[in-house]
Design an enzyme around this catalytic site. Structure first.
Site, PDB file in Angstrom:
ATOM      1  N   ASP A 119       0.836  -1.196   0.000  1.00  0.00           N
ATOM      2  CA  ASP A 119       0.000   0.000   0.000  1.00  0.00           C
ATOM      3  C   ASP A 119       0.876   1.253   0.000  1.00  0.00           C
ATOM      4  O   ASP A 119       1.670   1.437  -0.918  1.00  0.00           O
ATOM      5  CB  ASP A 119      -0.943  -0.086   1.218  1.00  0.00           C
ATOM      6  CG  ASP A 119      -2.017   0.975   1.254  1.00  0.00           C
ATOM      7  OD1 ASP A 119      -3.118   0.718   0.728  1.00  0.00           O
ATOM      8  OD2 ASP A 119      -1.762   2.058   1.817  1.00  0.00           O
ATOM      9  N   ASP A 253      -8.632  -7.611  -3.437  1.00  0.00           N
ATOM     10  CA  ASP A 253      -8.497  -6.270  -2.868  1.00  0.00           C
ATOM     11  C   ASP A 253      -9.251  -5.253  -3.724  1.00  0.00           C
ATOM     12  O   ASP A 253      -9.000  -5.119  -4.923  1.00  0.00           O
ATOM     13  CB  ASP A 253      -7.011  -5.912  -2.810  1.00  0.00           C
ATOM     14  CG  ASP A 253      -6.720  -4.626  -2.066  1.00  0.00           C
ATOM     15  OD1 ASP A 253      -7.660  -3.958  -1.600  1.00  0.00           O
ATOM     16  OD2 ASP A 253      -5.527  -4.283  -1.948  1.00  0.00           O
ATOM     17  N   GLY A 279      -7.963 -10.374   0.601  1.00  0.00           N
ATOM     18  CA  GLY A 279      -8.116  -8.964   0.300  1.00  0.00           C
ATOM     19  C   GLY A 279      -6.877  -8.135   0.545  1.00  0.00           C
ATOM     20  O   GLY A 279      -5.742  -8.583   0.309  1.00  0.00           O
ATOM     21  N   HIS A 280      -7.090  -6.937   1.073  1.00  0.00           N
ATOM     22  CA  HIS A 280      -6.056  -5.902   1.176  1.00  0.00           C
ATOM     23  C   HIS A 280      -4.924  -6.296   2.120  1.00  0.00           C
ATOM     24  O   HIS A 280      -3.753  -6.247   1.759  1.00  0.00           O
ATOM     25  CB  HIS A 280      -6.730  -4.609   1.650  1.00  0.00           C
ATOM     26  CG  HIS A 280      -5.876  -3.387   1.564  1.00  0.00           C
ATOM     27  ND1 HIS A 280      -5.366  -2.905   0.377  1.00  0.00           N
ATOM     28  CD2 HIS A 280      -5.461  -2.525   2.531  1.00  0.00           C
ATOM     29  CE1 HIS A 280      -4.680  -1.797   0.611  1.00  0.00           C
ATOM     30  NE2 HIS A 280      -4.704  -1.554   1.909  1.00  0.00           N
ATOM     31  N   PHE A 281      -5.271  -6.666   3.348  1.00  0.00           N
ATOM     32  CA  PHE A 281      -4.270  -7.015   4.353  1.00  0.00           C
ATOM     33  C   PHE A 281      -4.053  -8.527   4.356  1.00  0.00           C
ATOM     34  O   PHE A 281      -4.434  -9.233   5.289  1.00  0.00           O
ATOM     35  CB  PHE A 281      -4.682  -6.499   5.730  1.00  0.00           C
ATOM     36  CG  PHE A 281      -4.489  -5.017   5.897  1.00  0.00           C
ATOM     37  CD1 PHE A 281      -3.225  -4.463   5.944  1.00  0.00           C
ATOM     38  CD2 PHE A 281      -5.582  -4.167   5.992  1.00  0.00           C
ATOM     39  CE1 PHE A 281      -3.037  -3.100   6.101  1.00  0.00           C
ATOM     40  CE2 PHE A 281      -5.410  -2.801   6.144  1.00  0.00           C
ATOM     41  CZ  PHE A 281      -4.133  -2.264   6.201  1.00  0.00           C
TER      42      PHE A 281
END
Length: 308
Positions: A119, A253, A279-281
């Site tokens: 990120d 994500d 997903g993102h994490f």
């Protein structure tokens, strides 16, 4: 087994578990918090976190790598335990963050490092890389963007803010620091949310809610637009230096979808490429898959100290 044997075995197990230290350093007058573990003379792995968290996101990865690597995970100003100066007196920009991270590793005497980029950590790390390309020994890329293909629909209101910097478009991004969004970033795209520790948003949200922190984050949302013109320079670094690279990317994500992962193959044809069903994490629910991939990649591309 005798009591003394049990105590000896417990002591040996404890000794085999790497110890994480929690430290601060003054870098250009700013207090920077960082987590540090592993042999001091081992190859360095610099872990660069994303929004809205801190080095807390690496709390489980650090001991998993510190058996053979010198692991350093800082918090940026305005995040975690680092200082959070008033945004009117401090430049919350990605260029400034890169300079401060550069100052931190210099203060710690680090000459080379592998970069873990996630990120916000991607533009911070890539800015470091183009400043000192000779220092980068490897890249581990987890949902960290360097291509315009990766900026999909989620980014539309942020791009509108980049276009005019207006108060209206700034305020429209307030949802990004609200509790429901923080939780969403951890749970969206995750098939088994029982693997996600709710302490994550319980940790991040109070830090976002600190007086003045919303303005810090809104300043950063605006400044993120300065990274996009540097994408060609980041890509040139990939092509010219060809650092060993591993992609371990949560393919579900919403923020940094897999659309941003595939283009790395254009410039890093030898990249080791893994899309994970999360997903993102991604580290939060897929560490059991990611840690062996990461450790094996580092073992093959760096020269670790200690271990078998």
């Amino acid at each position: 087994m005798t009591l003394s044997a049990l105590l000896f075995a417990a002591g040996m197990a404890a000794a085999a578990t790497p110890v994480t230290h929690y430290r601060t350093a003054d870098v250009d007058g700013v207090s920077i918090f960082y987590r540090e573990a592993g042999p001091a003379d081992a190859p360095v792995v610099l872990l660069l976190h994303g929004f809205p968290t801190s080095s807390h996101m690496f709390r489980n990865l650090i001991p998993a790598l510190a058996d053979r690597y010198h692991v350093i995970a800082p918090d940026y100003p305005g995040f975690g335990e680092s200082a959070a100066p008033d945004h009117k007196q401090f430049a919350y920009t990605f260029a400034h963050y890169a300079d401060l991270m550069d100052g931190l590793v210099a203060k710690l005497g680090v000459q080379q490092y592998a970069l873990y980029l996630m990120d916000y950590g991607a533009p911070v790390g890539y800015r470091l890389a183009i400043k000192h390309p000779e220092r980068v020994t490897a890249l581990v890329i987890q949902n960290g963007n360097a291509y315009e293909e990766g900026l999909k629909k989620f980014w539309d209101p942020i791009k509108a803010y980049w276009a005019d910097g207006s108060d209206a478009h700034r305020e429209a991004l307030s949802f990004l620091v609200k509790p429901e969004t923080t939780k969403f970033q951890y749970t969206d795209g995750v098939s088994d949310v029982t693997r996600i520790d709710p302490d994550n948003w319980g940790h991040d949200q109070p830090l976002l809610d600190r007086p003045g922190n919303k303005d810090i984050q809104l300043d950063l949302f605006l400044d993120y637009g300065t990274n996009v013109p540097l994408y060609p320079t980041f890509q040139e670094f990939f092509r010219e230096r060809q650092p060993p690279a591993l992609i371990v990317w949560g393919k579900n994500d919403t923020i940094f979808p897999a659309d941003g992962a595939y283009p790395y193959k254009r410039d890093l044809p030898k990249v080791e490429f893994h899309l994970l069903d999360t997903g993102h994490f991604a580290l939060e629910d897929k560490a059991d898959e990611m840690v062996p991939l990461i450790h094996d990649f580092l073992d093959r591309n760096l020269a670790p100290k200690g271990g078998p």
